[in-house]
Design a protein around this motif. Structure first.
Motif, PDB file in Angstrom:
ATOM      1  N   UNK A  65      -4.001 -41.551  -6.094  1.00 21.15           N
ATOM      2  CA  UNK A  65      -2.825 -41.429  -6.951  1.00 21.15           C
ATOM      3  C   UNK A  65      -2.902 -40.166  -7.800  1.00 21.15           C
ATOM      4  N   UNK A  66      -4.054 -39.931  -8.431  1.00 19.07           N
ATOM      5  CA  UNK A  66      -4.183 -38.764  -9.310  1.00 19.07           C
ATOM      6  C   UNK A  66      -4.075 -37.458  -8.526  1.00 19.07           C
ATOM      7  N   UNK A  67      -4.570 -37.462  -7.292  1.00 23.58           N
ATOM      8  CA  UNK A  67      -4.434 -36.271  -6.443  1.00 23.58           C
ATOM      9  C   UNK A  67      -2.961 -35.973  -6.186  1.00 23.58           C
ATOM     10  N   UNK A  98      -0.390 -37.159  -7.987  1.00 25.33           N
ATOM     11  CA  UNK A  98       0.265 -36.889  -9.271  1.00 25.33           C
ATOM     12  C   UNK A  98       0.060 -35.439  -9.706  1.00 25.33           C
ATOM     13  N   UNK A  99      -1.161 -34.947  -9.623  1.00 23.78           N
ATOM     14  CA  UNK A  99      -1.443 -33.581 -10.060  1.00 23.78           C
ATOM     15  C   UNK A  99      -0.698 -32.559  -9.205  1.00 23.78           C
ATOM     16  N   UNK A 100      -0.618 -32.822  -7.895  1.00 23.32           N
ATOM     17  CA  UNK A 100       0.106 -31.899  -7.015  1.00 23.32           C
ATOM     18  C   UNK A 100       1.601 -31.908  -7.331  1.00 23.32           C
ATOM     19  N   UNK A 101       2.158 -33.100  -7.520  1.00 20.91           N
ATOM     20  CA  UNK A 101       3.587 -33.212  -7.844  1.00 20.91           C
ATOM     21  C   UNK A 101       3.872 -32.612  -9.214  1.00 20.91           C
ATOM     22  N   UNK A 102       2.963 -32.817 -10.158  1.00 22.72           N
ATOM     23  CA  UNK A 102       3.157 -32.255 -11.502  1.00 22.72           C
ATOM     24  C   UNK A 102       3.152 -30.728 -11.457  1.00 22.72           C
ATOM     25  N   UNK A 103       2.292 -30.154 -10.635  1.00 25.08           N
ATOM     26  CA  UNK A 103       2.280 -28.698 -10.472  1.00 25.08           C
ATOM     27  C   UNK A 103       3.616 -28.219  -9.898  1.00 25.08           C
ATOM     28  N   UNK A 104       4.117 -28.924  -8.889  1.00 21.89           N
ATOM     29  CA  UNK A 104       5.429 -28.574  -8.320  1.00 21.89           C
ATOM     30  C   UNK A 104       6.538 -28.736  -9.354  1.00 21.89           C
ATOM     31  N   UNK A 105       6.450 -29.823 -10.146  1.00 27.04           N
ATOM     32  CA  UNK A 105       7.467 -30.092 -11.148  1.00 27.04           C
ATOM     33  C   UNK A 105       7.546 -28.948 -12.167  1.00 27.04           C
TER      34      UNK A 105
END
Length: 222
Positions: A75-77, A79-86
Motif C-alpha cells: 500500500x505504501x509503495x 501511495x508514495x508513487x501516486x502521491x508523487x504523481x499527484x
C-alpha cells in the motif's frame, strides 16, 4: 473412599459395599491397570494434539503478521508513487502545490486519506475549505495520478471543467492531452479550450420532433 496397598494386595475402605481385600493376581487388579494405561495413552495423544494445534496457531499468527506487513508495504509503495504523481499533476493544473496526507501514517488502514493543497498564492487548505473549482482540480489531479500509476483503457469525464476559469480549463485540457498517450479520454464539455484540445469532436443537438442530430468533426490530423 480410601485405597491402601500393603505390598500384598489392595484394601478398599469406606466403600458403600465392603469389597475387602483384592490380591495382585485378581482380575480386578489387572483391569484397573489396563484402564489406567488406556487413560495415560489417551492423555498422551491429547497432549500431542494440543501441542500440534499450538504450533499451527503460532505458524498462522506468523503468516498473518507477514501478510499484514506485505499489505502495508504494498500500500505504501502505491501511495508514495501516486502521491508523487499527484504533486506533479496538481502543480500543472492549478499552478500551486498539493499533497496527499494519511491520517494515520503508522497504521494507514486505521485512518483515512485527505488532501493538503494551495492554488496559486493561496494558503494551504483542506478539501472541505476549497471552492467548487479548487475541489474539481484536486479530485481530477488524484484521478490522473492514479491513472498514471495504473492506467485504464479509457476514461469518461462529464463536464469536469464546469466550475473552472479559462486558464484552468486550458491547463486541464493540456493534462488530458498528455495523459491520452496512455489511454483514451471521452470528455463531455461546453468549454472552448477543452474542445480545441480534442482530437475529435462530436456535437449532439435536438432537431425537433424527438429527433437528435449528431455531427462529428476531426480537429487534428491522425
Amino acid at each position: 473412599e480410601q485405597v491402601i496397598y500393603d505390598g500384598e494386595g489392595v484394601h478398599f475402605n469406606n466403600l458403600t459395599k465392603p469389597y475387602g481385600f483384592v490380591s495382585p493376581d485378581s482380575e480386578v487388579w489387572f483391569q484397573e491397570f489396563e484402564e489406567f494405561d488406556e487413560i495415560m495413552e489417551r492423555q498422551s495423544e491429547y497432549k500431542q494434539k494440543v501441542e500440534t494445534l499450538e504450533t499451527e496457531k503460532n505458524e498462522l499468527k506468523g503468516r498473518m503478521n507477514g501478510y499484514q506487513n506485505v499489505k502495508k508495504e504494498t500500500f505504501l509503495e502505491a501511495f508514495n508513487a501516486i502521491n508523487t504523481n499527484f504533486k506533479e499533476i496538481f502543480a500543472k493544473i492549478s499552478d500551486g502545490e498539493g499533497t496527499l496526507v494519511l491520517e494515520n501514517e503508522q497504521n494507514p488502514f486505521e485512518g483515512g486519506l485527505t488532501f493538503k493543497a494551495n492554488v496559486r498564492d493561496k494558503k494551504n487548505q483542506k478539501l472541505i475549505s476549497m471552492s467548487g473549482g479548487e475541489k474539481s482540480l484536486t479530485a481530477l489531479s488524484l484521478v490522473f495520478a492514479i491513472q498514471k500509476y495504473l492506467p485504464a483503457p479509457f476514461y469518461a469525464l462529464d463536464e469536469v471543467d464546469m466550475h473552472l476559469d479559462g486558464p484552468n480549463v486550458e491547463r486541464l485540457s493540456s493534462v488530458i492531452t498528455n495523459q491520452s498517450k496512455q489511454a483514451q479520454f471521452i470528455v463531455v464539455s461546453l468549454r472552448k479550450p477543452m474542445l480545441e484540445g480534442a482530437d475529435r469532436m462530436i456535437g449532439v443537438s435536438q432537431k425537433g420532433h424527438g429527433v437528435t442530430m449528431v455531427t462529428g468533426i476531426q480537429t487534428k490530423d491522425e
